[in-house]
Enzyme design. Structure first.
Site, PDB file in Angstrom:
ATOM      1  N   ARG A  54      11.359  -6.955   5.562  1.00  0.00           N
ATOM      2  CA  ARG A  54      11.176  -5.527   5.255  1.00  0.00           C
ATOM      3  C   ARG A  54      12.068  -4.656   6.134  1.00  0.00           C
ATOM      4  NH1 ARG A  54       5.284  -2.673   5.004  1.00  0.00           N
ATOM      5  NH2 ARG A  54       5.250  -2.861   7.271  1.00  0.00           N
ATOM      6  N   ARG A  80      10.923  -2.338  11.671  1.00  0.00           N
ATOM      7  CA  ARG A  80       9.849  -1.881  12.560  1.00  0.00           C
ATOM      8  C   ARG A  80       9.620  -2.932  13.642  1.00  0.00           C
ATOM      9  NH1 ARG A  80       4.873  -0.142   8.693  1.00  0.00           N
ATOM     10  NH2 ARG A  80       3.766  -1.127  10.405  1.00  0.00           N
ATOM     11  N   LYS A 120       0.834  -1.213   0.000  1.00  0.00           N
ATOM     12  CA  LYS A 120       0.000   0.000   0.000  1.00  0.00           C
ATOM     13  C   LYS A 120       0.871   1.267   0.000  1.00  0.00           C
ATOM     14  CE  LYS A 120      -2.347  -1.011   3.783  1.00  0.00           C
ATOM     15  NZ  LYS A 120      -1.721  -2.295   4.188  1.00  0.00           N
ATOM     16  N   ARG A 169      -9.867   1.121   9.268  1.00  0.00           N
ATOM     17  CA  ARG A 169      -9.292  -0.176   9.548  1.00  0.00           C
ATOM     18  C   ARG A 169     -10.347  -1.109  10.148  1.00  0.00           C
ATOM     19  NH1 ARG A 169      -3.652   0.397   9.271  1.00  0.00           N
ATOM     20  NH2 ARG A 169      -2.567  -1.373  10.180  1.00  0.00           N
ATOM     21  N   ARG A 210      -0.756  -9.283  13.619  1.00  0.00           N
ATOM     22  CA  ARG A 210      -1.306  -8.252  12.725  1.00  0.00           C
ATOM     23  C   ARG A 210      -2.198  -8.893  11.656  1.00  0.00           C
ATOM     24  NH1 ARG A 210       3.794  -5.327  10.635  1.00  0.00           N
ATOM     25  NH2 ARG A 210       2.396  -3.850   9.620  1.00  0.00           N
TER      26      ARG A 210
HETATM   27  P1  AMP Z   1       0.413   0.348   9.514  1.00  0.00           P
HETATM   28  O1  AMP Z   1       1.665   1.117   9.284  1.00  0.00           O
HETATM   29  O2  AMP Z   1      -0.736   0.847   8.685  1.00  0.00           O
HETATM   30  O3  AMP Z   1       0.620  -1.130   9.371  1.00  0.00           O
HETATM   31  O4  AMP Z   1      -0.015   0.621  11.032  1.00  0.00           O
HETATM   32  C1  AMP Z   1       0.817   0.245  12.111  1.00  0.00           C
HETATM   33  C2  AMP Z   1       0.000   0.097  13.372  1.00  0.00           C
HETATM   34  O5  AMP Z   1      -0.604   1.350  13.726  1.00  0.00           O
HETATM   35  C3  AMP Z   1      -1.168  -0.888  13.295  1.00  0.00           C
HETATM   36  O6  AMP Z   1      -0.759  -2.224  13.516  1.00  0.00           O
HETATM   37  C4  AMP Z   1      -2.075  -0.364  14.394  1.00  0.00           C
HETATM   38  O7  AMP Z   1      -1.604  -0.717  15.684  1.00  0.00           O
HETATM   39  C5  AMP Z   1      -1.910   1.139  14.262  1.00  0.00           C
HETATM   40  N1  AMP Z   1      -2.907   1.726  13.330  1.00  0.00           N
HETATM   41  C6  AMP Z   1      -2.677   2.289  12.101  1.00  0.00           C
HETATM   42  N2  AMP Z   1      -3.818   2.738  11.555  1.00  0.00           N
HETATM   43  C7  AMP Z   1      -4.802   2.474  12.443  1.00  0.00           C
HETATM   44  C8  AMP Z   1      -6.205   2.686  12.467  1.00  0.00           C
HETATM   45  N3  AMP Z   1      -6.856   3.266  11.437  1.00  0.00           N
HETATM   46  N4  AMP Z   1      -6.901   2.281  13.567  1.00  0.00           N
HETATM   47  C9  AMP Z   1      -6.294   1.699  14.606  1.00  0.00           C
HETATM   48  N5  AMP Z   1      -4.972   1.450  14.642  1.00  0.00           N
HETATM   49  C10 AMP Z   1      -4.232   1.831  13.585  1.00  0.00           C
END
Ligand code: AMP
Length: 224
Positions: free
Chosen positions: A130, A163, A16, A91, A174
């Site tokens: 990654r 990360r 993404k 999400r 996740r």
């Molecule tokens: P991402 O980089 O999109 O994979 O997000 C990393 C982490 O941030 C996720 O595993 C969640 O813990 C948190 N996170 C990101 N976006 C959201 C969202 N819209 N709602 C809740 N938690 C989020």
């Protein structure tokens, strides 16, 4: 030309972020990635970051109270008046409802929801290798897309890190979170005739070509 309001959905590691960079360049859209917003808050040590960190490290979603207001406020800003590209939001269904309500209030609507689909085995393979640039979130893979110099971002020279939530024990959590909470959005947006699917196992360029063609068609249909 009417505004372009787009959402990217897909499991972690679907590409993404990579596609978002390209779509941004194609259409000049402001990009809001809640994961990046939250990681910055953690690094900056803000109250939001302090509250969000434990959920993120455990592969869980942070509570809506922490993120929905932040995102809606960003969308309300001058930058996003002609369109936006969201990555990582919504999400879950409650967030999709909150977004729909906020857009409706100001007479706006979504153009499309772009689903980049990738099977779990591929997600695990991608995320475990990654590496992410500490400054701007550019991503690499140790085997499939290594940087020119090990540990250094090609684009901005900052350090590449793994990360915390790309560590194997968190990746599987996740994925569970994705299937349980985020995947229901596929049906939600399909029912609203907004969903467009893309095969995320194709090369980044193929996925991008397909997305760009789809957006171009949507704009054309809109102009007719
Ligand atoms: P991402 O980089 O999109 O994979 O997000 C990393 C982490 O941030 C996720 O595993 C969640 O813990 C948190 N996170 C990101 N976006 C959201 C969202 N819209 N709602 C809740 N938690 C989020």
């Amino acid at each position: 030309m009417s505004e372009l309001n787009l959402i990217l959905v897909g499991p972690p590691g679907a590409g993404k972020g990579t596609q978002a960079e390209r779509i941004q360049q194609d259409f000049g859209l402001p990009y809001f990635a809640t994961g990046n917003i939250l990681r910055k808050a953690v690094t900056d040590g803000t109250e939001l970051g302090k509250q969000a960190k434990a959920y993120m490290d455990d592969g869980k979603l942070v509570p809506d109270e922490l993120i929905v207001g932040v995102l809606l406020e960003a969308l309300d800003g001058a930058e996003a008046t002609d369109g936006f590209l969201l990555d990582g939001f919504p999400r879950k269904i409650s967030q999709a409802d909150a977004l729909a309500e906020a857009l409706e209030k100001v007479g706006r609507k979504l153009t499309a929801v772009l689903l980049i689909d990738v099977p779990d085995e591929e997600v695990i393979r991608r995320l475990s290798g990654r590496r992410t640039c500490a400054k701007n979130g550019h991503t690499y893979h140790v085997d499939f897309d290594p940087p020119k110099h090990e540990g250094v971002c090609d684009q901005d020279g900052s350090k590449l890190i793994q990360r915390d939530d790309d560590k194997p024990e968190v990746i599987s959590k996740r994925l569970v979170t994705y299937h349980d909470e985020t995947e229901p959005l596929v049906e939600y947006y399909e029912a609203r005739d907004l969903l467009r699917r893309f095969d995320g196992t194709r090369t980044p360029t193929e996925v991008h070509d397909h997305i760009r063609a789809t957006i171009a068609t949507l704009r054309l249909e809109d102009a007719i």
